[in-house]
Design an enzyme around this catalytic site. Structure first.
Site: not given
Ligand code: COA
Length: 383
Positions: A269, A320
């Site tokens: 998140h 979710d």
């Molecule tokens: N699965 C695997 N790895 C994940 C991940 C996931 N769902 N979410 C984050 N990570 C990892 C990223 O690959 C990244 O790793 P790295 O630093 O080695 O590259 C790190 O964690 C940070 O990721 P990032 O996308 O920058 O985190 P964020 O806080 O900006 O992203 C989301 C938040 C929600 C976009 C992300 O967690 C995600 O895409 N989740 C899946 C989609 C989802 O469930 N969305 C609903 C949100 S309520």
């Protein structure tokens, strides 16, 4: 040519997705990502999920306080009186291709609703509140009608004696749901109602900030919610669970997913660094639905996946993750999970739109220009 004035005062924001930037003042909800606390207008989400109803939560979000019995009755009556959508929209829907995505259908129908509400184009508080009531009432009707139309069935007329959650299940299935199931969905709607300046809410506020109408702003919110990184994640979670198939496949599926640098949907998140408090409720619902349906494997798979992702990546389930299996076991088609999110989030979107109109300022950030300078135009035949 100087490039000096193109940098931002606080440094580059490229690639940060505006994380941590305060872009609006709001009293709607507070997300405390460090401690896993979510508050709507001062009320802890657990207190509301335990004791409130979705309609009462809508009142709270729009007015900043809990309603009296009379005030709640008035709001409920207003919503129920607006459940029915213009018959022209049902005619329009019958011409849509049956494989149209329900989120695309919802977005299109909501945009179309503006034709039938001239007052809704005004942005004063009274007109915008009335448009908010109409939209909140119309969302479940549109989603349920589309589910029936695409399956070759007649839409079921809304029942103005029922609340939103119960009425939605009734219109979708053509029969009244079990009260326990309706209450479970009611709580799901409370849990999804608002969540700070998430992507779709920000989209709504940006649009409302131009003094475009509530219908336009909400149409943009639906478009943003549909993305797989936002509301679309619940459908993606269920697709993953079906791909995994059985509890014993969870570990190998996860290894494969992570080694191929694919994201595990429903975990991680942008704000929560601990358990998302909404997931606490949805985990319980998924387990309960497993007990009710006897189909325990979706909950068991989710639980195992949660444990392994936590161990391997330190990531927690978000809203979710368990809503997917909960809705699936309620017999709700997978591509309606995100529209159900929208049926709830319309309350938060409109609350934010009302706030935006009340103290409007056009939202207009800057981009840090990283393009070229000093390019000279060359005639077409000399390039
Ligand atoms: N699965 C695997 N790895 C994940 C991940 C996931 N769902 N979410 C984050 N990570 C990892 C990223 O690959 C990244 O790793 P790295 O630093 O080695 O590259 C790190 O964690 C940070 O990721 P990032 O996308 O920058 O985190 P964020 O806080 O900006 O992203 C989301 C938040 C929600 C976009 C992300 O967690 C995600 O895409 N989740 C899946 C989609 C989802 O469930 N969305 C609903 C949100 S309520």
């Amino acid at each position: 040519m100087s490039t000096g004035n193109e940098s931002t005062a606080s440094g580059s924001s490229a690639g940060t997705g505006l994380r941590g930037v305060v872009a609006a003042q709001s009293s709607m909800s507070k997300v405390n990502g460090e401690e896993g606390i979510l508050v709507y207008q001062g009320f802890d989400i657990h207190d509301l999920a335990e004791n409130s109803t979705f309609e009462e939560t809508i009142y709270l979000l729009w007015n900043g306080r809990l309603p009296t019995r009379d005030e709640l009755d008035v709001l409920k009556a207003e919503i129920r009186n607006n459940y029915a959508i213009p018959s022209e929209i049902l005619v329009f829907m019958r011409h849509f291709p049956h494989d149209a995505s329900p989120m695309d259908v919802l977005r299109t129908c909501v945009s179309t609703l503006a034709f039938y509400d001239k007052e809704g184009q005004k942005t004063d508080s009274e007109s915008a509140k009335l448009a908010s009531v109409k939209l909140t009432a119309a969302f479940p009707t549109i989603v349920a009608a589309w589910e029936r139309i695409r399956n070759g069935k007649e839409p079921v007329a809304p029942d103005p004696t029922l609340d939103i959650a119960e009425n939605f299940l009734y219109m979708m299935r053509g029969e009244k749901p079990d009260p326990g199931e309706a209450r479970m969905l009611d709580i799901c709607l409370i849990l999804h109602a608002d969540h700070g300046l998430n992507a779709s809410t920000f989209a709504c506020r940006v649009i409302a900030g131009t003094l475009a109408d509530t219908y336009g702003a909400v149409t943009g919110g639906i478009a943003a919610l549909a993305g797989p990184l936002h509301g679309g994640a619940n459908t993606a979670v269920m697709k993953s669970l079906k791909e995994i198939g059985e509890v014993e496949n969870v570990e190998s599926w996860l290894e494969d997913t992570l080694s191929n640098k694919r994201k595990v949907m429903g975990v991680g998140h942008a704000v929560y660094k601990t358990e998302d408090p909404r997931a606490t409720w949805l985990r319980k619902f998924s387990e309960q639905m497993g007990g009710i349906t006897g189909e325990t494997k979706w909950f068991e798979m989710s639980q195992k996946l949660e444990k392994l992702v936590k161990e391997k990546k330190g990531l927690n389930p978000n809203v979710d993750f368990y809503s997917a299996s909960t809705y699936y076991m309620m017999g709700i088609p997978m591509d309606l999970f995100t529209p159900i999110f929208a049926i709830s989030r319309i309350s938060g979107w409109t609350g934010h739109i009302l706030e935006q109109y009340a103290e409007n300022k056009l939202i207009r950030p800057r981009a840090e220009y990283v393009g070229k300078f000093d390019q000279k135009w060359v005639p077409l035949d000399q390039r």
